[in-house]
Design an enzyme around this catalytic site. Sequence first.
Site, PDB file in Angstrom:
ATOM      1  N   GLU A 169      -8.065   3.835   9.365  1.00  0.00           N
ATOM      2  CA  GLU A 169      -7.596   3.703   7.989  1.00  0.00           C
ATOM      3  C   GLU A 169      -8.653   3.090   7.094  1.00  0.00           C
ATOM      4  O   GLU A 169      -9.501   2.328   7.525  1.00  0.00           O
ATOM      5  CB  GLU A 169      -6.328   2.843   7.936  1.00  0.00           C
ATOM      6  CG  GLU A 169      -6.569   1.384   8.293  1.00  0.00           C
ATOM      7  CD  GLU A 169      -5.359   0.490   7.999  1.00  0.00           C
ATOM      8  OE1 GLU A 169      -4.267   0.820   8.439  1.00  0.00           O
ATOM      9  OE2 GLU A 169      -5.553  -0.535   7.319  1.00  0.00           O
ATOM     10  N   HIS A 225       0.819  -1.206   0.000  1.00  0.00           N
ATOM     11  CA  HIS A 225       0.000   0.000   0.000  1.00  0.00           C
ATOM     12  C   HIS A 225       0.853   1.256   0.000  1.00  0.00           C
ATOM     13  O   HIS A 225       2.001   1.248   0.419  1.00  0.00           O
ATOM     14  CB  HIS A 225      -0.954   0.031   1.194  1.00  0.00           C
ATOM     15  CG  HIS A 225      -0.278   0.004   2.547  1.00  0.00           C
ATOM     16  ND1 HIS A 225       0.111  -1.157   3.158  1.00  0.00           N
ATOM     17  CD2 HIS A 225       0.057   1.000   3.398  1.00  0.00           C
ATOM     18  CE1 HIS A 225       0.657  -0.880   4.330  1.00  0.00           C
ATOM     19  NE2 HIS A 225       0.644   0.436   4.503  1.00  0.00           N
ATOM     20  N   GLU A 276       7.167   0.565   5.571  1.00  0.00           N
ATOM     21  CA  GLU A 276       6.508  -0.465   6.383  1.00  0.00           C
ATOM     22  C   GLU A 276       6.685  -1.808   5.680  1.00  0.00           C
ATOM     23  O   GLU A 276       6.382  -1.949   4.494  1.00  0.00           O
ATOM     24  CB  GLU A 276       5.017  -0.143   6.528  1.00  0.00           C
ATOM     25  CG  GLU A 276       4.256  -1.157   7.374  1.00  0.00           C
ATOM     26  CD  GLU A 276       2.780  -0.806   7.523  1.00  0.00           C
ATOM     27  OE1 GLU A 276       2.285   0.073   6.790  1.00  0.00           O
ATOM     28  OE2 GLU A 276       2.115  -1.420   8.370  1.00  0.00           O
ATOM     29  N   GLN A 288      -3.966   3.493   0.967  1.00  0.00           N
ATOM     30  CA  GLN A 288      -4.399   3.511   2.359  1.00  0.00           C
ATOM     31  C   GLN A 288      -4.567   4.957   2.808  1.00  0.00           C
ATOM     32  O   GLN A 288      -3.599   5.706   2.850  1.00  0.00           O
ATOM     33  CB  GLN A 288      -3.350   2.817   3.237  1.00  0.00           C
ATOM     34  CG  GLN A 288      -3.701   2.779   4.711  1.00  0.00           C
ATOM     35  CD  GLN A 288      -2.548   2.223   5.539  1.00  0.00           C
ATOM     36  OE1 GLN A 288      -1.523   2.857   5.684  1.00  0.00           O
ATOM     37  NE2 GLN A 288      -2.706   1.017   6.048  1.00  0.00           N
TER      38      GLN A 288
HETATM   39 CO    CO Z   1       0.718   1.137   6.455  1.00  0.00          CO
END
Ligand code: CO
Length: 141
Positions: free
Chosen positions: A52, A16, A137, A63
């Site tokens: 989110e 994402h 991430e 996201q």
């Molecule tokens: Co994230």
Amino acid sequence: MSESSKSEGVLTEIDHVAIAVNDLDAAVTYYQDTFGCEVAHREVVERDGVEEVLLKVADSYVQLLTPIRDDSPVAKYLEKKGEGIHHVGYRVADCATALDRVKAQGHKVIDEAPRPGSRGTTVAFVHPKTAYGTLIELVEE
Ligand code: CO
């Protein structure tokens, strides 16, 4: 190339692109109306102080991220930098292995060990300071 080869990439896909926004519903409507995106998931992540929404784009997501508390890191981000791209999530087969590799290279991390993310994923954040200004991430599904 063999699976144990050191030169094999650990990032398998973009999971994402996360965008920090002030008004989550307005941002969702923008993506729906402008690009015809569909909401795949919505979740409050208490530990990160965010709500989110994931909008599906092929096998990845956009996201949209908004703070639910003033002390949320995303609240601080919005205050300092305003709305915009907050982090990039890359899919990995094994979050712990990928994180160890970052640390073994001497780079800074935010999470010393993998932890639960949204959608039942396992995640770890890599510090932007030694990642060319990008909060990364690592996402294991
Ligand atoms: Co994230």
